[in-house]
Write an enzyme that holds these catalytic residues in place. Structure first.
Site, PDB file in Angstrom:
ATOM      1  N   GLU A   1      -5.200   1.005   2.690  1.00 33.56           N
ATOM      2  CA  GLU A   1      -4.949  -0.080   3.634  1.00 33.56           C
ATOM      3  C   GLU A   1      -5.035   0.405   5.067  1.00 33.56           C
ATOM      4  O   GLU A   1      -5.537  -0.300   5.938  1.00 33.56           O
ATOM      5  CB  GLU A   1      -3.579  -0.699   3.375  1.00 33.56           C
ATOM      6  CG  GLU A   1      -3.364  -2.059   4.057  1.00 33.56           C
ATOM      7  CD  GLU A   1      -2.848  -1.960   5.485  1.00 33.56           C
ATOM      8  OE1 GLU A   1      -2.880  -2.976   6.206  1.00 33.56           O
ATOM      9  OE2 GLU A   1      -2.401  -0.862   5.902  1.00 33.56           O
ATOM     10  N   GLU A   2      -4.570   1.620   5.300  1.00 32.00           N
ATOM     11  CA  GLU A   2      -4.555   2.148   6.656  1.00 32.00           C
ATOM     12  C   GLU A   2      -5.915   2.684   7.093  1.00 32.00           C
ATOM     13  O   GLU A   2      -6.120   2.961   8.275  1.00 32.00           O
ATOM     14  CB  GLU A   2      -3.520   3.274   6.770  1.00 32.00           C
ATOM     15  CG  GLU A   2      -2.076   2.850   6.487  1.00 32.00           C
ATOM     16  CD  GLU A   2      -1.493   1.970   7.573  1.00 32.00           C
ATOM     17  OE1 GLU A   2      -2.234   1.577   8.491  1.00 32.00           O
ATOM     18  OE2 GLU A   2      -0.290   1.673   7.496  1.00 32.00           O
TER      19      GLU A   2
ATOM     20  N   ASP B   1       6.362   1.503   6.914  1.00 35.23           N
ATOM     21  CA  ASP B   1       4.992   1.025   6.722  1.00 35.23           C
ATOM     22  C   ASP B   1       4.286   1.860   5.666  1.00 35.23           C
ATOM     23  O   ASP B   1       3.580   2.802   5.989  1.00 35.23           O
ATOM     24  CB  ASP B   1       4.227   1.082   8.041  1.00 35.23           C
ATOM     25  CG  ASP B   1       2.887   0.371   7.975  1.00 35.23           C
ATOM     26  OD1 ASP B   1       2.662  -0.389   7.008  1.00 35.23           O
ATOM     27  OD2 ASP B   1       2.067   0.563   8.886  1.00 35.23           O
TER      28      ASP B   1
ATOM     29  N   ASP C   1      -0.575   4.277   0.967  1.00 35.26           N
ATOM     30  CA  ASP C   1      -1.120   5.228   1.939  1.00 35.26           C
ATOM     31  C   ASP C   1      -0.441   5.065   3.288  1.00 35.26           C
ATOM     32  O   ASP C   1       0.158   4.016   3.598  1.00 35.26           O
ATOM     33  CB  ASP C   1      -2.638   5.056   2.074  1.00 35.26           C
ATOM     34  CG  ASP C   1      -3.035   3.668   2.558  1.00 35.26           C
ATOM     35  OD1 ASP C   1      -2.458   2.678   2.077  1.00 35.26           O
ATOM     36  OD2 ASP C   1      -3.936   3.564   3.424  1.00 35.26           O
TER      37      ASP C   1
ATOM     38  N   HIS D   1       0.831  -1.196   0.000  1.00 34.53           N
ATOM     39  CA  HIS D   1       0.000   0.000   0.000  1.00 34.53           C
ATOM     40  C   HIS D   1       0.863   1.242   0.000  1.00 34.53           C
ATOM     41  O   HIS D   1       1.967   1.271   0.558  1.00 34.53           O
ATOM     42  CB  HIS D   1      -0.972   0.009   1.189  1.00 34.53           C
ATOM     43  CG  HIS D   1      -0.321  -0.023   2.547  1.00 34.53           C
ATOM     44  ND1 HIS D   1       0.007   1.117   3.237  1.00 34.53           N
ATOM     45  CD2 HIS D   1       0.038  -1.054   3.343  1.00 34.53           C
ATOM     46  CE1 HIS D   1       0.536   0.789   4.414  1.00 34.53           C
ATOM     47  NE2 HIS D   1       0.577  -0.533   4.494  1.00 34.53           N
TER      48      HIS D   1
ATOM     49  N   GLU E   1       4.295  -6.088   4.441  1.00 29.71           N
ATOM     50  CA  GLU E   1       4.117  -5.441   5.749  1.00 29.71           C
ATOM     51  C   GLU E   1       5.381  -5.571   6.599  1.00 29.71           C
ATOM     52  O   GLU E   1       6.135  -6.545   6.466  1.00 29.71           O
ATOM     53  CB  GLU E   1       2.938  -6.071   6.496  1.00 29.71           C
ATOM     54  CG  GLU E   1       1.574  -5.711   5.943  1.00 29.71           C
ATOM     55  CD  GLU E   1       1.221  -4.249   6.142  1.00 29.71           C
ATOM     56  OE1 GLU E   1       1.750  -3.621   7.082  1.00 29.71           O
ATOM     57  OE2 GLU E   1       0.411  -3.733   5.358  1.00 29.71           O
TER      58      GLU E   1
ATOM     59  N   HIS F   1       3.922   3.793  12.522  1.00 27.39           N
ATOM     60  CA  HIS F   1       2.856   4.596  13.111  1.00 27.39           C
ATOM     61  C   HIS F   1       3.349   5.498  14.243  1.00 27.39           C
ATOM     62  O   HIS F   1       2.531   6.124  14.922  1.00 27.39           O
ATOM     63  CB  HIS F   1       1.707   3.706  13.624  1.00 27.39           C
ATOM     64  CG  HIS F   1       0.955   3.001  12.542  1.00 27.39           C
ATOM     65  ND1 HIS F   1      -0.315   2.503  12.727  1.00 27.39           N
ATOM     66  CD2 HIS F   1       1.276   2.686  11.268  1.00 27.39           C
ATOM     67  CE1 HIS F   1      -0.736   1.920  11.619  1.00 27.39           C
ATOM     68  NE2 HIS F   1       0.226   2.020  10.718  1.00 27.39           N
TER      69      HIS F   1
END
Length: 376
Positions: free
Chosen positions: A134-135, A104, A75, A73, A163, A348
């Site tokens: 995805e997030e 990530d 995003d 992903h 991931e 994150h």
């Protein structure tokens, strides 16, 4: 050849906070087109969860062979405040590259593209499945891509999701499954009244507490060889009563269950619903199943990835199903799926960062995976 660090920097510079694309897929499309991929892009959905940009790219070799796909992903989650530098301006400090999405998972996307550039001649088909959703709610991303793939005759035999699975050092963990997740919202109506006259009221907080007491005391299962026991957690309780002498008219709670492959989301919802009905017949329960548990039994794909990791890093990776959910929960419906990528220590978080050496090593691992999976 493609420089993995430079490509990662270009992707970090796109502030692609879900569902915004901010040019990230254009960067990916340009890189893939330059190494012989046919790139398909489309937009799905609308406000408030979209529109979402998606990309599917494929390159077919001269000889027949399997279809190997990489999924990822573009995003990222919101950056938050307190970074040492602008989160969307990539910065190298020492041996680390800082920026939102470094691990990530823009670094892994860049590593796979760089790896694909090193393997221009292969058998079978090599594809990339990249979403911008995805997030977030994940309603207009990978699921939409899967529909597009089915309509266009694209059927991977194996999928590797990039991931950040590594815990302490690159290569120590491969994910071969994930627990499922279901959220539930319980609303218990009552009859408002004076606390000194409880017989004239019906306290919904008392009923809600009985519900939560019962459901949290239940041991759902004991886990199994590959999964830890399923667990239920209360994530919110609200009454919204500003007065000290009033029995409230309503009480609400939210809970989440992370469950293994001995459970299904629907069965767990009904299990909680039965308790709610017994304790508060007028209450309502609303549920959203984010994904079911899945397991890719150890076999060809996990062995292939594990051998590549060990050859490059010298580390024998553990096979795990720990952690949260990912889009692998959807892709597992298509074929065997495993996840492998960078260290997850800073994902994150503020000052998200990836080691430059890990980006190069991950590219080497992905190259070996592609060569082995699609060797001529």
């Amino acid at each position: 050849m493609i420089d993995v660090v430079s490509l990662t920097e270009r992707l970090i510079a796109c502030p692609s906070v879900t569902p915004a694309d901010a040019g990230a897929l254009a960067v990916i499309a340009e890189a893939l087109a330059g190494i012989g991929f046919t790139v398909h892009r489309f937009t799905d959905g609308g406000p408030p969860d979209g529109p979402v940009e998606n990309l599917f790219a494929t390159r077919t070799g001269a000889a027949p062979g399997p279809h190997f796909a990489f999924a990822g992903h573009s995003d990222v989650v919101p950056a938050g405040s307190g970074w040492q530098s602008d989160p969307f301006t990539p910065v190298r400090r020492g041996d680390l590259l800082y920026g939102r999405g470094a691990v990530d998972m823009k670094g892994a996307v860049a590593a796979f593209i760089a790896a694909a550039a090193r393997v221009p001649n292969h058998a079978g088909t090599l594809s990339l499945i990249i979403t911008g959703d995805e997030e977030g709610p994940a309603t207009h991303g990978t699921l939409a891509l899967m529909e597009w793939m089915a309509a266009n005759g694209q059927h991977p035999d194996m999928i590797l999701v990039g991931e950040p699975t590594s815990d302490r050092r690159l290569g120590d963990t491969i994910k071969i499954g994930r627990r499922g997740s279901v959220n539930m919202w319980i609303e218990v109506p009552g009859t408002q009244g004076h606390v000194a006259y409880p017989h004239l009221a019906d306290n919904p907080a008392t009923r809600l507490l009985r519900i939560l007491d019962r459901v949290t005391k239940v041991r759902l299962d004991e886990g199994n060889r590959w999964f830890q026991p399923s667990n239920l957690e209360v994530t919110d309780i609200a009454v919204g009563n500003p007065a000290t002498n009033v029995i409230p008219a309503e009480a609400r709670a939210r809970l989440n269950i992370r469950f293994n492959d001995e459970q299904t989301g629907a069965a767990l919802v009904e299990r909680v619903r039965a308790v709610v009905a017994e304790e508060a017949p007028r209450a309502t329960l609303t549920a959203k199943i984010s994904g079911e548990a899945f397991l890719t039994e150890p076999g060809l794909l996990s062995t292939l990835v594990g051998a590549a990791v060990e050859r490059v890093t010298g580390v024998t990776p553990a096979l795990s199903t720990s952690g949260g959910t990912s889009d692998a929960r959807f892709l597992s419906r298509l074929c065997p799926v495993v996840e492998f990528g960078l260290l997850n220590a800073t994902m994150h978080k503020l000052d998200e960062a990836v080691a430059l050496a890990d980006l190069h090593a991950l590219t080497d691992i992905y190259e070996r995976v592609v060569r082995t999976a699609l060797e001529r």
